[in-house]
Design a protein around this motif. Structure first.
Motif, PDB file in Angstrom:
ATOM      1  N   ASN A 184      73.733  45.869  42.471  1.00 38.15           N
ATOM      2  CA  ASN A 184      73.516  46.888  41.055  1.00 38.15           C
ATOM      3  C   ASN A 184      74.669  47.610  41.043  1.00 38.15           C
ATOM      4  O   ASN A 184      74.248  48.716  42.315  1.00 38.15           O
ATOM      5  CB  ASN A 184      72.070  46.836  40.176  1.00 38.15           C
ATOM      6  CG  ASN A 184      73.044  46.839  39.083  1.00 38.15           C
ATOM      7  OD1 ASN A 184      73.241  47.832  38.414  1.00 38.15           O
ATOM      8  ND2 ASN A 184      72.541  46.191  37.537  1.00 38.15           N
ATOM      9  N   GLU A 223      63.257  40.006  37.741  1.00 42.87           N
ATOM     10  CA  GLU A 223      62.990  40.497  39.734  1.00 42.87           C
ATOM     11  C   GLU A 223      62.222  41.441  40.089  1.00 42.87           C
ATOM     12  O   GLU A 223      61.665  41.047  40.482  1.00 42.87           O
ATOM     13  CB  GLU A 223      64.704  40.696  40.334  1.00 42.87           C
ATOM     14  CG  GLU A 223      65.621  39.807  40.352  1.00 42.87           C
ATOM     15  CD  GLU A 223      66.642  39.631  38.850  1.00 42.87           C
ATOM     16  OE1 GLU A 223      67.825  39.062  39.113  1.00 42.87           O
ATOM     17  OE2 GLU A 223      66.029  40.005  38.007  1.00 42.87           O
ATOM     18  N   TYR A 280      67.427  45.057  43.836  1.00 40.85           N
ATOM     19  CA  TYR A 280      68.809  44.990  43.253  1.00 40.85           C
ATOM     20  C   TYR A 280      69.700  45.585  44.031  1.00 40.85           C
ATOM     21  O   TYR A 280      71.151  45.941  42.755  1.00 40.85           O
ATOM     22  CB  TYR A 280      68.537  46.045  41.421  1.00 40.85           C
ATOM     23  CG  TYR A 280      67.028  45.910  40.887  1.00 40.85           C
ATOM     24  CD1 TYR A 280      67.677  44.834  40.152  1.00 40.85           C
ATOM     25  CD2 TYR A 280      65.979  45.884  40.387  1.00 40.85           C
ATOM     26  CE1 TYR A 280      66.485  44.137  39.685  1.00 40.85           C
ATOM     27  CE2 TYR A 280      65.438  45.906  39.926  1.00 40.85           C
ATOM     28  CZ  TYR A 280      65.834  44.723  39.232  1.00 40.85           C
ATOM     29  OH  TYR A 280      64.689  43.939  38.669  1.00 40.85           O
ATOM     30  N   GLY A 340      67.355  49.844  30.071  1.00 43.06           N
ATOM     31  CA  GLY A 340      67.393  48.215  31.103  1.00 43.06           C
ATOM     32  C   GLY A 340      67.802  49.436  32.569  1.00 43.06           C
ATOM     33  O   GLY A 340      66.594  48.950  33.480  1.00 43.06           O
ATOM     34  N   THR A 400      72.066  40.132  40.983  1.00 36.52           N
ATOM     35  CA  THR A 400      70.826  39.249  42.070  1.00 36.52           C
ATOM     36  C   THR A 400      71.301  37.485  42.327  1.00 36.52           C
ATOM     37  O   THR A 400      72.090  37.748  41.344  1.00 36.52           O
ATOM     38  CB  THR A 400      69.480  39.443  41.268  1.00 36.52           C
ATOM     39  OG1 THR A 400      69.570  38.247  40.574  1.00 36.52           O
ATOM     40  CG2 THR A 400      69.608  40.307  41.565  1.00 36.52           C
ATOM     41  N   LEU A 438      71.968  38.657  33.637  1.00 39.60           N
ATOM     42  CA  LEU A 438      70.696  38.425  33.095  1.00 39.60           C
ATOM     43  C   LEU A 438      70.362  38.629  31.967  1.00 39.60           C
ATOM     44  O   LEU A 438      71.308  37.749  31.200  1.00 39.60           O
ATOM     45  CB  LEU A 438      70.897  40.700  33.107  1.00 39.60           C
ATOM     46  CG  LEU A 438      70.475  41.471  34.174  1.00 39.60           C
ATOM     47  CD1 LEU A 438      72.341  40.499  34.927  1.00 39.60           C
ATOM     48  CD2 LEU A 438      70.758  42.597  33.890  1.00 39.60           C
ATOM     49  N   THR A 486      61.677  41.043  29.033  1.00 44.03           N
ATOM     50  CA  THR A 486      62.731  41.765  30.304  1.00 44.03           C
ATOM     51  C   THR A 486      64.028  40.544  30.590  1.00 44.03           C
ATOM     52  O   THR A 486      63.587  40.363  31.697  1.00 44.03           O
ATOM     53  CB  THR A 486      62.119  42.205  31.221  1.00 44.03           C
ATOM     54  OG1 THR A 486      63.490  43.528  32.297  1.00 44.03           O
ATOM     55  CG2 THR A 486      61.194  42.109  32.048  1.00 44.03           C
ATOM     56  N   GLU A 487      65.092  41.203  30.644  1.00 44.50           N
ATOM     57  CA  GLU A 487      66.282  40.647  31.391  1.00 44.50           C
ATOM     58  C   GLU A 487      66.360  40.618  33.071  1.00 44.50           C
ATOM     59  O   GLU A 487      67.481  40.188  33.772  1.00 44.50           O
ATOM     60  CB  GLU A 487      67.483  41.070  30.595  1.00 44.50           C
ATOM     61  CG  GLU A 487      68.035  42.541  30.833  1.00 44.50           C
ATOM     62  CD  GLU A 487      67.350  43.335  29.758  1.00 44.50           C
ATOM     63  OE1 GLU A 487      68.240  44.203  30.009  1.00 44.50           O
ATOM     64  OE2 GLU A 487      66.146  42.862  29.228  1.00 44.50           O
ATOM     65  N   ARG A 488      65.349  41.759  33.198  1.00 41.93           N
ATOM     66  CA  ARG A 488      65.336  42.095  34.944  1.00 41.93           C
ATOM     67  C   ARG A 488      64.069  41.280  35.535  1.00 41.93           C
ATOM     68  O   ARG A 488      63.018  42.356  35.887  1.00 41.93           O
ATOM     69  CB  ARG A 488      65.394  43.467  34.853  1.00 41.93           C
ATOM     70  CG  ARG A 488      66.854  44.234  34.896  1.00 41.93           C
ATOM     71  CD  ARG A 488      67.156  45.308  34.525  1.00 41.93           C
ATOM     72  NE  ARG A 488      68.276  45.901  34.585  1.00 41.93           N
ATOM     73  CZ  ARG A 488      68.980  45.990  32.645  1.00 41.93           C
ATOM     74  NH1 ARG A 488      68.444  46.029  31.850  1.00 41.93           N
ATOM     75  NH2 ARG A 488      70.383  46.570  32.721  1.00 41.93           N
ATOM     76  N   GLN A 537      64.690  50.463  34.457  1.00 39.84           N
ATOM     77  CA  GLN A 537      63.959  49.013  35.759  1.00 39.84           C
ATOM     78  C   GLN A 537      65.180  48.641  37.062  1.00 39.84           C
ATOM     79  O   GLN A 537      63.604  48.699  37.865  1.00 39.84           O
ATOM     80  CB  GLN A 537      63.921  48.026  34.574  1.00 39.84           C
ATOM     81  CG  GLN A 537      63.180  48.331  33.614  1.00 39.84           C
ATOM     82  CD  GLN A 537      63.371  47.365  32.738  1.00 39.84           C
ATOM     83  OE1 GLN A 537      62.583  46.106  32.531  1.00 39.84           O
ATOM     84  NE2 GLN A 537      64.110  47.358  31.623  1.00 39.84           N
ATOM     85  N   GLU A 538      66.167  49.309  37.069  1.00 43.00           N
ATOM     86  CA  GLU A 538      66.623  49.296  38.500  1.00 43.00           C
ATOM     87  C   GLU A 538      66.846  50.249  39.231  1.00 43.00           C
ATOM     88  O   GLU A 538      66.159  50.551  40.819  1.00 43.00           O
ATOM     89  CB  GLU A 538      68.181  48.348  38.874  1.00 43.00           C
ATOM     90  CG  GLU A 538      68.566  47.454  37.248  1.00 43.00           C
ATOM     91  CD  GLU A 538      69.305  48.032  36.628  1.00 43.00           C
ATOM     92  OE1 GLU A 538      69.977  46.522  36.268  1.00 43.00           O
ATOM     93  OE2 GLU A 538      70.578  48.227  36.187  1.00 43.00           O
ATOM     94  N   GLU A 590      77.484  43.612  36.095  1.00 43.23           N
ATOM     95  CA  GLU A 590      76.285  43.659  36.040  1.00 43.23           C
ATOM     96  C   GLU A 590      75.921  42.057  34.789  1.00 43.23           C
ATOM     97  O   GLU A 590      75.032  42.560  34.358  1.00 43.23           O
ATOM     98  CB  GLU A 590      75.911  44.652  35.026  1.00 43.23           C
ATOM     99  CG  GLU A 590      74.021  44.204  34.970  1.00 43.23           C
ATOM    100  CD  GLU A 590      73.152  45.361  34.650  1.00 43.23           C
ATOM    101  OE1 GLU A 590      73.285  46.816  35.335  1.00 43.23           O
ATOM    102  OE2 GLU A 590      73.558  45.532  33.225  1.00 43.23           O
TER     103      GLU A 590
END
Length: 365
Positions: free
Chosen positions: A172, A307, A348, A283, A150, A121, A303-305, A286-287, A118
Motif C-alpha cells: 500500500n 487482513e 500492508y 480506511g 495484498t 479491497l 471493513t474492506e481491510r 487501519q493501514e 489500492e
C-alpha cells in the motif's frame, strides 16, 4: 514517452498518491500530469503542500453541503475537456472515492486505459462503506491495471473474473508516505497537553455513521473518559457540520477531550505515532496505525481491510456503545491483549509500493 495522468480529490487519496507521483516524476521517459478535483478542498491542499506537489489541473468542484449527485456530475462535466487535451496513455486513480469512480467513468467513455491503485479491497456489502464499496467495485470493472495492496485483495479480483496477468500485488502506497512524514524530533502543542496520559486518537466521519451510530460511539468514549483519569482524547474533527454538531452535543465541555481542526498530514502521522491506541471509522488509518505499532479499534460493522483483523492489528468493534466501551476498557486494563495488538505484524507492505507500481508501468519490473 509515456503520458500518465494521475487524478485524485480527497485528503486520503492525496496522502497515498503523492508518494507515487514523486516516484514517477523521478523516472525517465514518462510525462506525468496531476489533476485534482478538489472534492475536499482545505484538507487536500494541506497534503499537496506537505508533499510539495503542484497540480497541473484543478477542477475545484467543492461546494458547501455538496451531494454525491453534485460531486459526480461536476467532475464528469469538467474531466472531458482535460482528458481530450492531455490524451494520456493511462490514467491512475486511487481507492474508492466518488472522484475515483467518476474519473474512471470519464476515462471509460473516452476509452482511455485506467490503472487502479489500492484495488481489490472488498466488504461485498454495497452499502458499507457507502458509497465507497460501490465505487471500488465499479472501477475494477473498467480498470486495465489492478494494483492490489495484498494477496487477499488480489484473490478477490481473481474470484470476480479479473485477468490475473493484470493484477499486481504491490503493498500500500500509504505506508510509503510514512517514510516522508514521521519525525523523531517532532513536537506539537496537543502532544504537550496529552503528555503523561494514555492518549487516544479518534477519527470519525463516515456517512453511514452520522446520526445514532455516531452518538453511541461518542457516548462510549465519554464514559471511558469519566472513569479513567489517565486517559485523554485528541479528535481532529471532520469539517462536516453534522459531525461537529453531534460531537459537541455529546462531549460538551469535557476537558480531557480535545476537538481540534483537521491536521496537516505531517502533524497527523506524528501524533498517530505517539498515541496509546486509535479509534477510527476511516480506511487508511487501519493501514497506517499498525505500521506504527498502534492497536486500532475500527468503529464500523464491516471493513474492506480484513487482513488487519486476521493479523491481529485491528479489532472490529462496530458502533454500539456497550461494545465500544468494553473494547476500549479491555485495551486500557489488559496489558497482554494490548501488547499482542501492538506487536502484530503489519500486512500492508514495506514502504516500496510506489517503486513497484512505477516499475510495472514503465517496464522495469
Amino acid at each position: 514517452m509515456k503520458n500518465i495522468m494521475i487524478v485524485f480529490g480527497t485528503r486520503p487519496e492525496a496522502i497515498k498518491m503523492c508518494p507515487l507521483i514523486k516516484e514517477l516524476k523521478g523516472r525517465k521517459n514518462v510525462r506525468i500530469s496531476v489533476c485534482v478535483t478538489g472534492q475536499h478542498r482545505k484538507m487536500l491542499d494541506q497534503v499537496l503542500k506537505a508533499f510539495e506537489v503542484i497540480p497541473d489541473y484543478d477542477l475545484s468542484i467543492m461546494q458547501e453541503k455538496q451531494t454525491l449527485f453534485e460531486i459526480t456530475t461536476n467532475i464528469l462535466n469538467k474531466m472531458k475537456a482535460i482528458l481530450e487535451q492531455e490524451h494520456p496513455d493511462l490514467v491512475l486513480v486511487h481507492g474508492d472515492t466518488t472522484t475515483t469512480f467518476t474519473a474512471a467513468l470519464a476515462c471509460f467513455y473516452l476509452q482511455i486505459p485506467i490503472g487502479h491503485v489500492e484495488a481489490g479491497l472488498r466488504t461485498y456489502d454495497i452499502n458499507a462503506p457507502y458509497p465507497e464499496e460501490y465505487n471500488r467495485q465499479a472501477v475494477s470493472i473498467v480498470a486495465s491495471y489492478h494494483f492490489a495492496p495484498t494477496e487477499r485483495a488480489k484473490q478477490n479480483l481473481i474470484r470476480e473474473g479479473k485477468a490475473a496477468e493484470k493484477i499486481y500485488v504491490t503493498g500500500n502506497t500509504g505506508i510509503d508516505a510514512l517514510k516522508t512524514t514521521i519525525r523523531e524530533d517532532y513536537n506539537h502543542e496537543e502532544l504537550s497537553w496529552a503528555s503523561g496520559s494514555k492518549m487516544i486518537l479518534l477519527t470519525a466521519h463516515r456517512r453511514e455513521n452520522i446520526g445514532e451510530p455516531m452518538q453511541q460511539i461518542f457516548r462510549a468514549i465519554k464514559r471511558i473518559i469519566e472513569e479513567n483519569p489517565e486517559v485523554k482524547v485528541i479528535y481532529p474533527i471532520h469539517l462536516n457540520p453534522l459531525v461537529r454538531q453531534i460531537a459537541r452535543s455529546v462531549f460538551g465541555d469535557e476537558e480531557r477531550i480535545h476537538l481540534i481542526e483537521p491536521l496537516e498530514v505531517l502533524d497527523f502521522h506524528n501524533i498517530l505515532a505517539r498515541a496509546y491506541l486509535v479509534l477510527t471509522d476511516s480506511g487508511g488509518i487501519q493501514e497506517e496505525a499498525p505500521s506504527l505499532g498502534k492497536p486500532v479499534l475500527v468503529l464500523r460493522d464491516t471493513t474492506e481491510r480484513p487482513e488487519g483483523i486476521a493479523a491481529g492489528t485491528l479489532c472490529l468493534v462496530g458502533t454500539k456503545e456497550e461494545n465500544i466501551y468494553r473494547s476500549i476498557r479491555k485495551l486500557l486494563n489488559d496489558e497482554d491483549t494490548y501488547e499482542e495488538m501492538c506487536k502484530a505484524s503489519n500486512p500492508y507492505g514495506d514502504g516500496f509500493a510506489s517503486k513497484r507500481i512505477a516499475d510495472i508501468l514503465l517496464g522495469d519490473e
